[in-house]
Each structure stands twice: as C-alpha cells, then as structure tokens.
Design a protein around this motif. Sequence first.
Motif, mmCIF file in Angstrom:
data_model
loop_
_atom_site.group_PDB
_atom_site.id
_atom_site.type_symbol
_atom_site.label_atom_id
_atom_site.label_comp_id
_atom_site.label_asym_id
_atom_site.label_seq_id
_atom_site.Cartn_x
_atom_site.Cartn_y
_atom_site.Cartn_z
ATOM 1 N N ARG A 84 2.397 1.749 -3.430
ATOM 2 C CA ARG A 84 1.394 2.286 -4.352
ATOM 3 C C ARG A 84 1.214 3.791 -4.123
ATOM 4 N NH1 ARG A 84 -1.488 -1.729 -4.041
ATOM 5 N NH2 ARG A 84 -2.553 -1.241 -2.092
ATOM 6 N N GLU A 85 1.149 4.197 -2.841
ATOM 7 C CA GLU A 85 1.000 5.617 -2.523
ATOM 8 C C GLU A 85 2.201 6.429 -3.011
ATOM 9 O OE1 GLU A 85 0.125 6.288 1.602
ATOM 10 O OE2 GLU A 85 -1.502 4.820 1.580
ATOM 11 N N ASP B 11 1.978 6.684 -6.835
ATOM 12 C CA ASP B 11 0.913 7.614 -7.226
ATOM 13 C C ASP B 11 1.331 9.059 -6.961
ATOM 14 O OD1 ASP B 11 -0.641 5.481 -7.983
ATOM 15 O OD2 ASP B 11 -1.908 5.514 -6.184
ATOM 16 N N ALA B 12 1.941 9.306 -5.807
ATOM 17 C CA ALA B 12 2.404 10.656 -5.472
ATOM 18 C C ALA B 12 3.474 11.112 -6.451
ATOM 19 C CB ALA B 12 2.935 10.698 -4.045
ATOM 20 N N ALA C 133 0.842 -1.208 0.000
ATOM 21 C CA ALA C 133 0.000 0.000 0.000
ATOM 22 C C ALA C 133 0.876 1.257 0.000
ATOM 23 C CB ALA C 133 -0.931 0.003 1.208
ATOM 24 N N GLU C 134 1.946 1.251 0.794
ATOM 25 C CA GLU C 134 2.854 2.400 0.824
ATOM 26 C C GLU C 134 3.565 2.575 -0.509
ATOM 27 O OE1 GLU C 134 4.199 2.544 5.498
ATOM 28 O OE2 GLU C 134 5.095 1.028 4.201
#
Length: 67
Positions: free
Chosen positions: A12-13, A16-17, A9-10
Amino acid sequence: MANLTFTEAEQRELRDAARTEFPGNPALAYVFENLAAEGIDLDHCRDWDDIRVEQGLPERDEASDVA
C-alpha cells in the motif's frame, strides 16, 4: 530461489508513493506498483556494470560517482 516480497502495508505504501511522487510519469508509477504487487526475484537481478556493458555504455567514471 530468492524473492523479495512486501507485506500488504508495504504494498500500500509503495502504491501510494508511486501515485504521489510520479503523477506526471505513469510508466514509473507502474513500475513501482508492479514491484509492490509482484515483489522482486533476486535470482534474476543483474548488476549495473553488466547492464552498462550489454548496452554499450561507457565505463563508469569514478570521479563522477555520487556517494
């Protein structure tokens, strides 16, 4: 060995950022995407003061430091 890794999840974040925040700077986006995938090897991190001396940059002016 100290290594900072990110959960899926991190990762992916971070990806995306990187794509959202740096659309005009693919090199910077690549750095963040690489960090997401590879993590950070804390044993090979260098202090900013050491890098500055190595690169021949002037000493830090305490008055101009941003808090």
